[in-house]
Each structure stands twice: as structure tokens, then as C-alpha cells.
Design a protein around this motif. Structure first.
Motif: not given
Length: 249
Positions: A96-108, A186-200
Motif C-alpha cells: 500500500r502506498l499512502s501520502f502525508i498531508g493534512k485534511a482541512t475540515e473547513e473546506d474538505d 476523496g482518495m487523497l483525504r482518505d490517504s492523508v487521514t490514514r497516515s495521520a491516524d497512524l501517527n506517520v
């Protein structure tokens, strides 16, 4: 902006990369680039000089690589460790390839460390994995992009890498622009959220069997228990595969 216009920019001046610097938001509303700059409180690490998941055999060893597309450490990690190892044990790995970023709740939207061009680069590599789930195909495309990471996501680079690895450029472009960009976002948000949830937070982080196996930071391989050579990773994967195979029989 006409949402039917192909979304791959022809030219983009690379965003200067620093360990801590300003970030830009990237959102799905016709993929309009937001020009406002933001500081983030998290120490995302990348020094400058997938939505899709394979669920096949349960005996395969989970390996996940977390990167930022415009990060030289991602290039080094893939080129010096991940790709050589996968060439030997791809049949034993649930990759699996995942990406690091930050989802912003105010504007999805999503914030990417190296600006909106990195967000689009991340999306292109996620689209490759979505359209061509065989890691040999989408990892080859991703590595081709990473070798020339300052030019991500220039159209010429994407076309060349797609051609080199047998990917359809038009399908990639459609994936990026589908539903006015909402599908890809949606794919990008899911990916960066996954990385954040894993503390990566560091690009590149390699996780093997749900544990951190190696990190590449500032050009150095660190936190690599068992060694940082491809053969070390291959050895560990084979051991875990044999154990998992024994449990599944």
C-alpha cells in the motif's frame, strides 16, 4: 475555471522546500488553487538538498510506504530500499502506498507541505494505484515521477512516465478530474487521514506488518531495526510470510 479543462498544469515553478514552512490548501471545487498560506503545528519532515488496497491472499505480509510526492527522501526511499526489495518479494507482499498531508475540515480540502503541485502529484500517484492495482505497474510509474520530483506534476513528465510503464494518460487525467475533482480529492483525504491516524509524519516511512520498519529523513536511513539494505527488508518479509503462511494453513 472551466471544469472540463484538463487539470494537469503545463508548467509550475517548483515550491521551495524547507523543513518548516508555509502550506497551501488544495480542494475539490474544480481544483481551484487556493493562494492563502498557512503554518501547521505538526512537524512534517522532508528535507530538500492508497485509496486502493490489495486484499488478496491473507498470508501476504502488509507493507505500507508513506511519502510526499515532491520529497527527495521519498525518491531515495523508493529507489534504494522499496523497489529493489519488491522486485524480489512482490508476490509475498500486500503493498500500500499512502501520502502525508493534512485534511482541512473547513473546506474538505487537503494541505500539502510542498504546495498544491504536491497535492496533485499525490493524487496522480493514487490514481495510478487505483487504475492499475498491480504494484509493479503503479510503483514503476511512481518511481519514474519521483526521480524528477521537482517537475511534478508537469504534463510532459506525467505523459512520459505513463508511456514508459504502460499506463493510459487519458485515464489518469480522467481520474484526476472525475466529478469535478471530488473523486480524487476523496482518495487523497482518505490517504492523508490514514497516515495521520497512524501517527506517520515523516516522508518516507516504511511500515512492515503494522510496525515502523525504516524511515528516511534528511537523506539518512534511520530507525531501521534489522538493517536498511534491500536484502535486509527481503529477509524480514520472507520470515513474516513463512509465519503467516503457516498460520493460514
Amino acid at each position: 475555471m472551466d471544469v472540463k479543462t484538463p487539470l494537469l498544469p503545463r508548467t509550475e515553478r517548483p515550491i521551495p522546500m524547507r523543513r518548516r514552512h508555509r502550506f497551501r490548501r488544495f480542494h475539490a471545487a474544480a481544483f481551484v488553487f487556493v493562494l492563502g498560506l498557512f503554518w501547521l503545528g505538526v512537524n512534517w519532515q522532508c528535507t530538500d538538498p492508497t485509496h486502493h488496497h490489495n486484499h488478496e491472499a491473507t498470508a501476504k505480509v502488509p507493507m505500507e510506504v508513506h511519502i510526499m510526492s515532491k520529497c527527495p527522501d521519498a525518491r531515495d526511499c523508493l529507489q534504494k530500499l522499496v523497489l529493489p526489495a519488491m522486485q524480489n518479494v512482490s508476490d509475498k507482499v500486500d503493498f500500500r502506498l499512502s501520502f502525508i498531508g493534512k485534511a482541512t475540515e473547513e473546506d474538505d480540502g487537503v494541505q500539502c507541505k510542498h504546495g498544491q503541485t504536491e497535492c496533485l502529484g499525490n493524487i496522480l500517484e493514487l490514481c495510478a494505484a487505483e487504475l492499475y492495482p498491480n504494484p509493479k505497474l503503479y510503483l514503476g510509474f511512481t518511481m519514474c515521477m519521483e526521480r524528477d520530483y521537482p517537475n511534478i506534476p508537469k504534463k510532459e513528465l506525467v505523459q512520459d512516465c505513463a508511456l514508459e510503464h504502460g499506463l493510459d494518460f487519458d485515464q489518469l487525467n480522467y481520474c484526476v478530474s472525475q466529478d469535478d475533482g471530488a473523486f480524487a480529492m476523496g482518495m487523497l483525504r482518505d490517504s492523508v487521514t490514514r497516515s495521520a491516524d497512524l501517527n506517520v509524519t515523516t516522508s518516507c516511512t516504511v511500515r512492515l506488518d503494522s510496525k515502523v520498519r525504516c524511515i528516511v529523513d534528511d537523506g539518512e536511513f534511520v530507525k531501521c531495526p534489522g538493517g536498511s539494505r534491500p536484502e535486509d527488508l527481503v529477509r524480514d518479509i520472507k520470515k513474516l510470510f513463512d509465519v503467516a503462511k503457516g498460520w493460514s494453513e
